[in-house]
Motif scaffolding. Structure first.
Motif, mmCIF file in Angstrom:
data_model
loop_
_atom_site.group_PDB
_atom_site.id
_atom_site.type_symbol
_atom_site.label_atom_id
_atom_site.label_comp_id
_atom_site.label_asym_id
_atom_site.label_seq_id
_atom_site.Cartn_x
_atom_site.Cartn_y
_atom_site.Cartn_z
ATOM 1 N N PHE A 161 0.387 -1.419 -0.104
ATOM 2 C CA PHE A 161 -0.340 0.072 0.182
ATOM 3 C C PHE A 161 0.651 1.402 0.111
ATOM 4 N N PRO A 162 1.727 1.571 -1.368
ATOM 5 C CA PRO A 162 2.414 2.950 -0.967
ATOM 6 C C PRO A 162 1.546 3.898 -1.092
ATOM 7 N N GLU A 163 2.527 5.161 -0.179
ATOM 8 C CA GLU A 163 1.773 6.591 0.298
ATOM 9 C C GLU A 163 2.283 7.006 -0.391
ATOM 10 N N VAL A 164 1.314 8.444 -1.275
ATOM 11 C CA VAL A 164 1.507 9.633 -1.767
ATOM 12 C C VAL A 164 1.889 10.588 -0.141
ATOM 13 N N VAL A 165 2.984 10.975 -0.572
ATOM 14 C CA VAL A 165 3.115 12.612 0.748
ATOM 15 C C VAL A 165 3.226 13.871 -0.076
ATOM 16 N N ILE A 166 2.735 14.975 0.056
ATOM 17 C CA ILE A 166 2.692 15.931 -0.903
ATOM 18 C C ILE A 166 2.345 17.254 0.343
#
Length: 490
Positions: free
Chosen positions: A73-78
């Motif tokens: 479950f790769p995370e998106v970090v912005i």
């Protein structure tokens, strides 16, 4: 509007310029509330500021502070403070009266965002639905409870997003009277809680819950203990003022450490408890969601409810834990989850040759996922709400030599019909069958559009349940003998 043009819409806060995404219009990173930092930190959401001119809405906005992801479950970090934002995909901003789907992501109330690639709303928009995905505050930022009159900030964020939809979705061609709110895992727990909250009444007409219900709702006493333990670990007083002075990154790390402490506790009764989750505070959430549903909360809301046949294998197979489960561990876990005498024997009889690990997966899936979903349906039946449909997702992933099965979240690429999304490969393999997506996605489209997925409603006589794979098979009370094991489990 041509395929190559940049679509534009006017919302309450100003004008937006989006982009085309696989033939549909996408407007991304739209603020629905003010940045929850500075003086607004650990406080209820406030309206967003207006902007002058045209705002670029072609890229995702900042994500809320959160726990780390993992390979499945790769995370998106912005980075950025304007993290209370949402995304909209629409087949035609110039249309009117289109059905609307608002997606609330999962992630144990600690992870996730509306900008995860697997949640792109292109396929729903292609099929005539305005799709909205949202961010909301997570962990201690969103679910810290200090018994001081402020609670469930993450849920208040979700309500603020739904209120934004009511006031603005017509600009994208959507009908505010045809809103379906849906979620998976913690997102599904959020949806059930929203159904029980007076503040959310009238913000949606339909709901979908997938692999999540009301079982993780915390009492005020438990939630206050969590807050005290968190403050102690940080060396500060358990007050909103003191904790709001802790740097965001440090508070997020401390909340993550507390989650790991719960997950690895010597006392197995803690293993099914999330330290940060919706809290029955007596005000925003006056009653436990099940009690509220039995009293008629969520009346008039049509509900599609489901779970995955092998939900908890997601935590047992990739970690290798399924191969180290012995009879002692199995017995301890069954007892910790409230299984009565004879539970293991009942499950073993239905699964000749199953390993102890396989039995644990079956028991915990029922206890933690299937039965809580059924309890929601039963509560609605008790209140006289007939419009509930039940399903079970059965398609098995080929990953981990086929041992993952129909595990938690395996259904999502099929529901969103995004089988070409590379980030999903680790979960569903390299050649996922389109026919399963046609079935699962088509089911959700029918429900969102028509309010009926196409099989009999759930009642306590037949317990009709659709089994979803490369087609739909409707059966009455699947695995009913195991369901009855948990008669006393809430």
């Amino acid at each position: 509007m041509t395929v190559d043009s940049a679509p534009e819409v006017q919302v309450a806060s100003g004008r937006l310029r989006g982009r085309m995404d696989q033939g549909v219009a996408a407007f991304l990173g739209i603020p629905y509330a003010a940045p929850p930092f500075g003086a607004r930190r650990l406080r209820p959401p406030e309206p967003p500021a207006r902007w002058e001119g045209e705002r670029d809405a072609a890229e995702y906005g900042p994500t809320c502070p959160k726990d780390e992801g993992d390979p499945l479950f790769p995370e998106v970090v912005i980075p950025g403070e304007e993290c209370l934002n949402l995304n909209v995909w629409t087949p035609d901003p110039g249309a009117s009266g289109l059905p609307v789907l608002v997606w609330i992501h999962g992630g144990m109330f600690m992870k996730g965002s509306g900008s995860v690639a697997g949640y792109r709303g292109t396929s729903f928009a292609r099929d005539g639905i305005v799709c909205v995905t949202i961010n909301y505050r997570l962990g201690a930022e969103g679910f810290l409870y200090l018994a001081d009159g402020t609670a469930n900030l993450g849920l208040l964020d979700q309500i603020a997003a739904l209120e934004w939809v009511q006031g603005n979705i017509a600009a994208f061609g959507g009908d505010p009277g045809r809103v379906t709110v849906a979620g998976q895992s913690a997102g599904a727990m959020s949806v059930v809680t929203l159904m029980a909250m007076p503040r959310a009444r009238g913000l949606f007409r339909q709901a979908v819950i997938q692999s999540g219900a009301a079982a993780q709702t915390l009492t005020g006493e438990t939630a206050a203990h969590v807050a005290s333990r968190l403050a102690e670990s940080l060396g500060v007083a358990p007050t909103r003022e003191a904790l709001s002075e802790v740097p965001v990154e440090r508070l997020t790390r401390a909340a993550s450490a507390l989650l790991k402490e719960f997950q690895t506790a010597a006392d197995p009764s803690k293993w099914d408890v999330l330290p940060f989750a919706p809290v029955v505070d007596g005000d925003l959430l006056p009653d436990h969601p099940l009690d509220a549903l039995r009293k008629g909360a969520g009346g008039g809301v049509r509900l599609l409810a489901g779970w995955n046949r092998d939900d908890t294998r997601i935590g047992l197979v990739p970690t290798g834990m399924i191969d180290i489960v012995d009879e002692r561990i199995l017995s301890v876990m069954v007892g910790a989850n409230g299984g009565p005498d004879g539970t293991v024997e009942r499950y073993r009889a239905a699964r000749p040759g199953a390993s102890t690990g396989d039995l644990l997966a079956a028991v915990t899936t029922d206890c933690l996922m299937r039965v809580p979903v059924i309890r929601v349906a039963e509560a609605r039946v008790e209140a006289g709400e007939a419009d509930t449909w039940m399903y079970r997702f059965d398609h098995e992933s080929p990953r981990f030599a086929g041992r993952l099965g129909a595990a938690h979240a395996v259904e999502l690429p099929y529901v969103f019909d995004l089988l070409d999304e590379e980030s999903s490969r680790a979960l569903i393999g390299d050649e996922p069958p389109q026919v399963v997506a046609d079935t699962a996605h088509g089911t959700w489209v029918r429900f969102v559009t028509d309010g009926d997925p196409g099989w009999p409603r759930y009642d306590l006589a037949d317990r009709s349940t659709a089994l979803i794979d490369d087609g739909i098979t409707v059966v009455d009370d699947p695995d009913g003998a195991e369901r009855e094991v948990w008669a006393d489990r809430r």
